[in-house]
Design an enzyme around this catalytic site. Sequence first.
Site, PDB file in Angstrom:
ATOM      1  N   GLY A 174      12.814   4.189 -34.082  1.00  0.00           N
ATOM      2  CA  GLY A 174      11.605   3.553 -34.605  1.00  0.00           C
ATOM      3  C   GLY A 174      10.966   2.487 -33.759  1.00  0.00           C
ATOM      4  O   GLY A 174       9.866   2.029 -34.083  1.00  0.00           O
TER       5      GLY A 174
ATOM      6  N   CYS B 178     -11.735  24.701 -31.512  1.00  0.00           N
ATOM      7  CA  CYS B 178     -12.841  24.825 -32.463  1.00  0.00           C
ATOM      8  C   CYS B 178     -12.585  24.038 -33.738  1.00  0.00           C
ATOM      9  O   CYS B 178     -12.434  24.601 -34.833  1.00  0.00           O
ATOM     10  CB  CYS B 178     -13.068  26.293 -32.784  1.00  0.00           C
ATOM     11  SG  CYS B 178     -13.440  27.178 -31.293  1.00  0.00           S
TER      12      CYS B 178
ATOM     13  N   TYR C  68      -2.557  11.442 -36.348  1.00  0.00           N
ATOM     14  CA  TYR C  68      -2.242  10.067 -36.773  1.00  0.00           C
ATOM     15  C   TYR C  68      -3.301   9.065 -36.329  1.00  0.00           C
ATOM     16  O   TYR C  68      -3.022   7.868 -36.298  1.00  0.00           O
ATOM     17  CB  TYR C  68      -0.918   9.585 -36.163  1.00  0.00           C
ATOM     18  CG  TYR C  68       0.203  10.566 -36.141  1.00  0.00           C
ATOM     19  CD1 TYR C  68       0.928  10.858 -37.294  1.00  0.00           C
ATOM     20  CD2 TYR C  68       0.574  11.192 -34.951  1.00  0.00           C
ATOM     21  CE1 TYR C  68       1.981  11.749 -37.252  1.00  0.00           C
ATOM     22  CE2 TYR C  68       1.628  12.086 -34.911  1.00  0.00           C
ATOM     23  CZ  TYR C  68       2.323  12.366 -36.062  1.00  0.00           C
ATOM     24  OH  TYR C  68       3.369  13.241 -36.021  1.00  0.00           O
TER      25      TYR C  68
ATOM     26  N   GLY D  78      13.633   7.441 -29.745  1.00  0.00           N
ATOM     27  CA  GLY D  78      12.942   8.537 -29.066  1.00  0.00           C
ATOM     28  C   GLY D  78      11.808   7.961 -28.250  1.00  0.00           C
ATOM     29  O   GLY D  78      11.857   7.854 -27.024  1.00  0.00           O
ATOM     30  N   ARG D  79      10.768   7.485 -28.967  1.00  0.00           N
ATOM     31  CA  ARG D  79       9.533   7.041 -28.329  1.00  0.00           C
ATOM     32  C   ARG D  79       9.752   5.948 -27.273  1.00  0.00           C
ATOM     33  O   ARG D  79       9.161   6.001 -26.203  1.00  0.00           O
ATOM     34  CB  ARG D  79       8.608   6.508 -29.418  1.00  0.00           C
ATOM     35  CG  ARG D  79       7.206   6.252 -28.942  1.00  0.00           C
ATOM     36  CD  ARG D  79       6.353   5.605 -30.028  1.00  0.00           C
ATOM     37  NE  ARG D  79       6.553   6.093 -31.351  1.00  0.00           N
ATOM     38  CZ  ARG D  79       5.750   6.952 -31.994  1.00  0.00           C
ATOM     39  NH1 ARG D  79       4.667   7.384 -31.401  1.00  0.00           N
ATOM     40  NH2 ARG D  79       6.018   7.339 -33.213  1.00  0.00           N
TER      41      ARG D  79
ATOM     42  N   ARG E 156      -1.461  13.957 -31.353  1.00  0.00           N
ATOM     43  CA  ARG E 156      -1.354  12.614 -31.942  1.00  0.00           C
ATOM     44  C   ARG E 156      -2.690  12.002 -32.357  1.00  0.00           C
ATOM     45  O   ARG E 156      -2.792  11.430 -33.440  1.00  0.00           O
ATOM     46  CB  ARG E 156      -0.585  11.668 -31.018  1.00  0.00           C
ATOM     47  CG  ARG E 156       0.854  12.120 -30.716  1.00  0.00           C
ATOM     48  CD  ARG E 156       1.723  11.020 -30.168  1.00  0.00           C
ATOM     49  NE  ARG E 156       2.021  10.018 -31.152  1.00  0.00           N
ATOM     50  CZ  ARG E 156       1.362   8.892 -31.320  1.00  0.00           C
ATOM     51  NH1 ARG E 156       0.387   8.574 -30.507  1.00  0.00           N
ATOM     52  NH2 ARG E 156       1.678   8.067 -32.293  1.00  0.00           N
TER      53      ARG E 156
HETATM   54  N1  LLP Z   1      15.864   9.192 -36.214  1.00  0.00           N
HETATM   55  C1  LLP Z   1      15.280   9.896 -37.203  1.00  0.00           C
HETATM   56  C2  LLP Z   1      16.068  10.288 -38.363  1.00  0.00           C
HETATM   57  C3  LLP Z   1      13.916  10.243 -37.097  1.00  0.00           C
HETATM   58  O1  LLP Z   1      13.336  10.928 -38.085  1.00  0.00           O
HETATM   59  C4  LLP Z   1      13.178   9.851 -35.951  1.00  0.00           C
HETATM   60  C5  LLP Z   1      11.758  10.208 -35.813  1.00  0.00           C
HETATM   61  C6  LLP Z   1      13.833   9.142 -34.939  1.00  0.00           C
HETATM   62  C7  LLP Z   1      15.181   8.810 -35.108  1.00  0.00           C
HETATM   63  C8  LLP Z   1      13.138   8.699 -33.674  1.00  0.00           C
HETATM   64  O2  LLP Z   1      12.122   7.802 -33.936  1.00  0.00           O
HETATM   65  P1  LLP Z   1      11.396   7.037 -32.726  1.00  0.00           P
HETATM   66  O3  LLP Z   1      12.427   6.157 -32.077  1.00  0.00           O
HETATM   67  O4  LLP Z   1      10.881   8.040 -31.771  1.00  0.00           O
HETATM   68  O5  LLP Z   1      10.323   6.272 -33.398  1.00  0.00           O
HETATM   69  N2  LLP Z   1       5.332  12.568 -34.335  1.00  0.00           N
HETATM   70  C9  LLP Z   1       5.201  11.177 -34.688  1.00  0.00           C
HETATM   71  C10 LLP Z   1       6.533  10.499 -34.801  1.00  0.00           C
HETATM   72  C11 LLP Z   1       7.485  11.206 -35.757  1.00  0.00           C
HETATM   73  C12 LLP Z   1       8.827  10.553 -35.854  1.00  0.00           C
HETATM   74  C13 LLP Z   1       9.789  11.406 -36.602  1.00  0.00           C
HETATM   75  N3  LLP Z   1      11.117  10.865 -36.691  1.00  0.00           N
HETATM   76  C14 LLP Z   1       4.296  10.485 -33.675  1.00  0.00           C
HETATM   77  O6  LLP Z   1       3.819  11.144 -32.750  1.00  0.00           O
HETATM   78  O7  LLP Z   1       4.009   9.307 -33.801  1.00  0.00           O
END
Ligand code: LLP
Length: 430
Positions: free
Chosen positions: A239, A356, A329, A288-289, A325
């Site tokens: 997150g 389109c 969002y 992740g991000r 994105r």
């Molecule tokens: N753990 C769980 C259980 C998750 O559902 C997620 C992301 C993460 C970790 C990793 O989160 P991060 O560190 O990347 O924030 N597609 C969306 C984001 C979807 C996130 C889904 N879950 C976007 O492009 O903003």
Amino acid sequence: MHAFAYRNGTLCCEGVNLETLAAQTGTPLYVYSKQTILDHFTRLKEALAPLNAEIEFAVKACSNIAILNLMAQHGAGFDIVSGGELFRIIKAGGDPKKCTYAGIGKTEQEIRYSLEQKIYCFNVESEAEMRAIDEIARGMGTIAPVSIRVNPNVEAGTHKYITTGKSENKFGIDFERIEELYERASRELPNIRLKGLQMHIGSQLTQAAPFVEAVAKVAPLAARLKERHGIEFLSIGGGVGIVYQDSLESGGKEWWDESPEQLTIKTYADSIIPLLQPLGLHIIVEPGRVIVGNAGALITRCLYEKTGKAKTFKVIDVGMNDLIRPALYQGYHQIVPVTEHAGNDTIVADVVGPICESGDFMAQNREVANIHQGELLAILSAGAYGFSMASNYNSRPMPEEVLVDGDSWHTIRHRQSWDDLIAGESIPQV
Ligand code: LLP
């Protein structure tokens, strides 16, 4: 930091000139910097060193096997959400024993495959799922490692589609029901081993406070579960947000205003360590991000310019199928020319794709460099949830992906061909 910067008037990724690269590969093109990925990973690891925390990279953010291989080589585990992601980890040389499997809809086939591959743990999101895992494990004559995802009912302060830790979200199990569920599982489900507790409150968080609130709420629960059921780990999910605005100028700085409340890798770590350390549990984080977001850019060419009554449009060869994105969002991505323009050579325009749909834009009413037909643009901060969310909508082949390492680069995924588009399709023979 990130490794995208102008050198002699041309945007480079590490030592690779993106004008030259795009001329060789074509566009749309995803480019990732190895150095940036490793910098983020290492800094997070170091910031969390007092916890000896395990970093499980969230595969969904960027799932190319070359990136997963890189993470595995540097000791990462993985947060997976499907059998397909586990398959990728194995193909990438990662260790299933360092994978935790989250998600509310695991199928029997996926559960079996994960048990066969001996993953570290399932993060269970409902009682029904836990009972299904117990039954499948019994049929296989094995014991399934399980943690329950707690929904702490905390406001994450992010986009509603990526908020996950509120009671109205479909994720996890209500905080108040957790202990009773562990009790029941330990009594009634002999083929399950209660191994941990998990949570994840949302993505692209920009403040430390929601993490602190959630961890402060869940830590005492984890302590009780450790005492009563001998759980060994607590995963606090992912997150951590990134700076999308002015990403180029900031060089990938985490937040412009580094007040203690703003979320940097350091403020994140410093604010949660004191709450987690006394637990004596194995701590897992699932970023992740923050690892890959600013490590990737999407390179596109301007196909046409078009001035209508109300607006000027720059039509590019990237569409919402390549990067969804902005459409999904209202996500902001900085857009810069690959060949530098004078600072005052700008125009207010919509930067739009060929799809389109009116929702197919990368920017609206944005002051951007006044690029012309044939020029290249870079859409920054596209490393996370970029290619991994791409599709073939409008029958558009998916882009090529390249990993840059110093002065060299490697294609880590070939551009799809039109033949690839119809692979697997067939016409009934009557
Ligand atoms: N753990 C769980 C259980 C998750 O559902 C997620 C992301 C993460 C970790 C990793 O989160 P991060 O560190 O990347 O924030 N597609 C969306 C984001 C979807 C996130 C889904 N879950 C976007 O492009 O903003």
